[in-house]
Design an enzyme around this catalytic site. Structure first.
Site, PDB file in Angstrom:
ATOM      1  N   ALA A  66     -12.645 -31.247  37.852  1.00  0.00           N
ATOM      2  CA  ALA A  66     -13.547 -31.289  36.704  1.00  0.00           C
ATOM      3  C   ALA A  66     -12.902 -30.464  35.593  1.00  0.00           C
ATOM      4  O   ALA A  66     -12.086 -29.580  35.861  1.00  0.00           O
ATOM      5  CB  ALA A  66     -14.896 -30.706  37.100  1.00  0.00           C
ATOM      6  N   GLY A 111     -12.898 -31.846  41.666  1.00  0.00           N
ATOM      7  CA  GLY A 111     -13.492 -33.155  41.365  1.00  0.00           C
ATOM      8  C   GLY A 111     -12.527 -34.309  41.631  1.00  0.00           C
ATOM      9  O   GLY A 111     -12.967 -35.445  41.843  1.00  0.00           O
ATOM     10  N   GLU A 114     -12.863 -34.997  45.242  1.00  0.00           N
ATOM     11  CA  GLU A 114     -14.206 -35.579  45.415  1.00  0.00           C
ATOM     12  C   GLU A 114     -14.198 -37.057  44.996  1.00  0.00           C
ATOM     13  O   GLU A 114     -14.810 -37.907  45.645  1.00  0.00           O
ATOM     14  CB  GLU A 114     -15.215 -34.763  44.606  1.00  0.00           C
ATOM     15  CG  GLU A 114     -15.404 -33.363  45.209  1.00  0.00           C
ATOM     16  CD  GLU A 114     -16.181 -32.414  44.314  1.00  0.00           C
ATOM     17  OE1 GLU A 114     -15.776 -32.210  43.151  1.00  0.00           O
ATOM     18  OE2 GLU A 114     -17.202 -31.872  44.770  1.00  0.00           O
ATOM     19  N   GLU A 134     -12.420 -24.779  43.945  1.00  0.00           N
ATOM     20  CA  GLU A 134     -13.496 -24.250  43.101  1.00  0.00           C
ATOM     21  C   GLU A 134     -13.806 -22.780  43.371  1.00  0.00           C
ATOM     22  O   GLU A 134     -14.220 -22.052  42.471  1.00  0.00           O
ATOM     23  CB  GLU A 134     -14.779 -25.085  43.290  1.00  0.00           C
ATOM     24  CG  GLU A 134     -14.711 -26.483  42.719  1.00  0.00           C
ATOM     25  CD  GLU A 134     -14.172 -27.525  43.669  1.00  0.00           C
ATOM     26  OE1 GLU A 134     -13.550 -27.157  44.702  1.00  0.00           O
ATOM     27  OE2 GLU A 134     -14.358 -28.728  43.394  1.00  0.00           O
TER      28      GLU A 134
HETATM   29  N1  CAA Z   1      -9.569 -28.779  33.763  1.00  0.00           N
HETATM   30  C1  CAA Z   1      -9.111 -28.682  32.497  1.00  0.00           C
HETATM   31  N2  CAA Z   1      -7.796 -28.678  32.209  1.00  0.00           N
HETATM   32  C2  CAA Z   1      -6.929 -28.728  33.209  1.00  0.00           C
HETATM   33  C3  CAA Z   1      -7.348 -28.825  34.558  1.00  0.00           C
HETATM   34  C4  CAA Z   1      -8.734 -28.845  34.816  1.00  0.00           C
HETATM   35  N3  CAA Z   1      -9.222 -28.973  36.057  1.00  0.00           N
HETATM   36  N4  CAA Z   1      -6.243 -28.859  35.336  1.00  0.00           N
HETATM   37  C5  CAA Z   1      -5.186 -28.804  34.521  1.00  0.00           C
HETATM   38  N5  CAA Z   1      -5.597 -28.740  33.231  1.00  0.00           N
HETATM   39  C6  CAA Z   1      -4.773 -28.661  32.016  1.00  0.00           C
HETATM   40  C7  CAA Z   1      -4.178 -27.288  31.818  1.00  0.00           C
HETATM   41  O1  CAA Z   1      -5.107 -26.427  31.212  1.00  0.00           O
HETATM   42  C8  CAA Z   1      -3.007 -27.624  30.951  1.00  0.00           C
HETATM   43  O2  CAA Z   1      -3.480 -27.846  29.622  1.00  0.00           O
HETATM   44  P1  CAA Z   1      -2.688 -27.215  28.347  1.00  0.00           P
HETATM   45  O3  CAA Z   1      -1.300 -27.792  28.438  1.00  0.00           O
HETATM   46  O4  CAA Z   1      -3.446 -27.719  27.189  1.00  0.00           O
HETATM   47  O5  CAA Z   1      -2.702 -25.734  28.545  1.00  0.00           O
HETATM   48  C9  CAA Z   1      -2.543 -28.959  31.476  1.00  0.00           C
HETATM   49  O6  CAA Z   1      -3.649 -29.532  32.161  1.00  0.00           O
HETATM   50  C10 CAA Z   1      -1.391 -28.868  32.459  1.00  0.00           C
HETATM   51  O7  CAA Z   1      -1.783 -27.990  33.489  1.00  0.00           O
HETATM   52  P2  CAA Z   1      -0.906 -26.708  33.932  1.00  0.00           P
HETATM   53  O8  CAA Z   1      -0.098 -26.214  32.800  1.00  0.00           O
HETATM   54  O9  CAA Z   1      -1.830 -25.746  34.596  1.00  0.00           O
HETATM   55  O10 CAA Z   1       0.071 -27.390  34.997  1.00  0.00           O
HETATM   56  P3  CAA Z   1       0.784 -26.678  36.223  1.00  0.00           P
HETATM   57  O11 CAA Z   1       1.798 -27.657  36.729  1.00  0.00           O
HETATM   58  O12 CAA Z   1       1.278 -25.319  35.868  1.00  0.00           O
HETATM   59  O13 CAA Z   1      -0.358 -26.484  37.341  1.00  0.00           O
HETATM   60  C11 CAA Z   1      -2.259 -27.163  38.655  1.00  0.00           C
HETATM   61  C12 CAA Z   1      -0.972 -27.606  37.929  1.00  0.00           C
HETATM   62  C13 CAA Z   1      -1.891 -26.294  39.853  1.00  0.00           C
HETATM   63  C14 CAA Z   1      -2.952 -28.414  39.140  1.00  0.00           C
HETATM   64  C15 CAA Z   1      -3.151 -26.365  37.674  1.00  0.00           C
HETATM   65  O14 CAA Z   1      -3.285 -27.107  36.475  1.00  0.00           O
HETATM   66  C16 CAA Z   1      -4.526 -26.079  38.210  1.00  0.00           C
HETATM   67  O15 CAA Z   1      -4.703 -25.210  39.040  1.00  0.00           O
HETATM   68  N6  CAA Z   1      -5.541 -26.804  37.679  1.00  0.00           N
HETATM   69  C17 CAA Z   1      -6.934 -26.553  38.009  1.00  0.00           C
HETATM   70  C18 CAA Z   1      -7.263 -27.043  39.403  1.00  0.00           C
HETATM   71  C19 CAA Z   1      -8.708 -26.727  39.721  1.00  0.00           C
HETATM   72  O16 CAA Z   1      -9.088 -25.582  39.826  1.00  0.00           O
HETATM   73  N7  CAA Z   1      -9.505 -27.786  39.910  1.00  0.00           N
HETATM   74  C20 CAA Z   1     -10.912 -27.647  40.234  1.00  0.00           C
HETATM   75  C21 CAA Z   1     -11.725 -27.698  38.981  1.00  0.00           C
HETATM   76  S1  CAA Z   1     -13.404 -27.249  39.274  1.00  0.00           S
HETATM   77  C22 CAA Z   1     -14.156 -28.649  39.857  1.00  0.00           C
HETATM   78  O17 CAA Z   1     -13.542 -29.669  40.040  1.00  0.00           O
HETATM   79  C23 CAA Z   1     -15.622 -28.489  40.095  1.00  0.00           C
HETATM   80  C24 CAA Z   1     -16.291 -29.658  40.723  1.00  0.00           C
HETATM   81  O18 CAA Z   1     -16.174 -29.892  41.895  1.00  0.00           O
HETATM   82  C25 CAA Z   1     -17.217 -30.431  39.968  1.00  0.00           C
END
Ligand code: CAA
Length: 260
Positions: A66, A111, A114, A134
């Site tokens: 998400a 998400g 999911e 999460e």
């Molecule tokens: N939401 C918003 N933006 C996200 C995102 C997310 N879940 N995942 C990645 N992005 C964005 C980053 O912010 C970045 O944007 P900018 O270039 O504008 O800064 C871009 O995508 C590229 O990401 P990274 O620079 O972080 O890429 P990376 O290769 O260094 O890392 C990753 C990759 C390990 C997947 C890392 O992006 C990450 O940890 N992402 C989040 C994963 C996460 O926590 N997901 C769960 C979300 S909560 C959820 O999903 C709740 C639910 O159940 C409803």
């Protein structure tokens, strides 16, 4: 004109839906959830579509979760609404009357996992990473992850992934029963499409019977599940496709199913 947030490509009876926010690793914001919902609703009613393949744009991610930037600002009622919006999409996918195959081409986190779990089958690239991170955000899965992971892989795996928050490899996800196949990265599209094309050649009403029976069976006692299976089985004797399938076997030829 800006790029569509979900792209649609039809390859004969296989519809390929691609979440298209590669610069944000295809993170699911409200707009993406709503657009996906509309895309799946359209696929459900389009008789020309027999199978849906769902994937993410770019080489890095299926869907990285998400949208954290969007969630960061939400109030509790808005958080609840966001969860409901996501859960409704997942329910729509899971209850689609035709098979949906997730082509997991990279990160499937939060998400994203999911979303993949709401699909009926999952094919993952070797390099894909899957998880429910999460907990690292002070959250829990909100689009059905605690429930679908439990049902798909059992309590130990659900608790491990959701409590520790560490992503697992595609191979480990296969061991846990979360994905159906793991294939070489270069083979992902070809192998997923092969499965989708096989499904597209199958009898649609029988496929639907399987989806309905297995999904219903997961939610009820064995006795009720068996009754449901019998009802579905009996109904299929009213279809032309059942006569065609059994007839083709007896005539030693390949069946041609007409969705009737
Ligand atoms: N939401 C918003 N933006 C996200 C995102 C997310 N879940 N995942 C990645 N992005 C964005 C980053 O912010 C970045 O944007 P900018 O270039 O504008 O800064 C871009 O995508 C590229 O990401 P990274 O620079 O972080 O890429 P990376 O290769 O260094 O890392 C990753 C990759 C390990 C997947 C890392 O992006 C990450 O940890 N992402 C989040 C994963 C996460 O926590 N997901 C769960 C979300 S909560 C959820 O999903 C709740 C639910 O159940 C409803």
């Amino acid at each position: 004109m800006s790029e569509p947030i979900v792209t649609t490509l039809d390859r004969d009876a296989v519809r390929i839906l691609t979440v298209n926010r590669p610069d944000k690793l295809n993170a699911l914001n409200r707009q993406t959830l709503e657009t996906l919902d509309q895309a799946f609703a359209a696929a459900a009613t389009d008789a020309a579509v027999r199978v849906v393949v769902l994937t993410g744009a770019g080489a890095k991610a299926f869907v990285a979760g998400a949208d954290i930037a969007e969630m960061n600002r939400l109030t509790p009622p808005q958080g609840r609404d966001f969860s409901l919006l996501g859960q409704r999409l997942m329910q729509r996918i899971e209850r689609l009357p035709k098979p949906v195959v997730a082509m997991v081409n990279g990160y499937a986190l939060g998400g994203g996992l999911e979303l993949a779990m709401a699909c009926h089958l999952r094919v993952a690239a070797e390099s894909a990473r899957l998880g429910q991170p999460e907990i690292n955000l002070g959250l829990i899965p909100g689009f059905g992850g605690t429930q679908r992971l439990l049902r798909l892989a059992g309590r130990a795996a659900a608790l491990e992934l959701c409590l520790l928050g560490s992503p697992v490899t595609a191979a480990r996800a296969f061991e846990l029963g979360i994905v159906n196949r793991v294939v070489a990265d270069a083979e992902l599209e070809a192998q997923t499409l092969q499965i989708a094309e096989q499904l597209a050649r199958s009898a649609p009403l029988a496929l639907r019977g399987v989806l309905d029976a297995v999904l219903a069976g997961g939610e009820c006692a064995l006795e009720q599940g068996l009754e449901f299976e019998t009802a579905q089985f009996g109904l299929l004797f009213a279809t032309e496709d059942m006569r065609e399938g059994t007839g083709a076997f007896l005539e030693r030829r390949k069946p041609r199913f007409a969705n009737r």
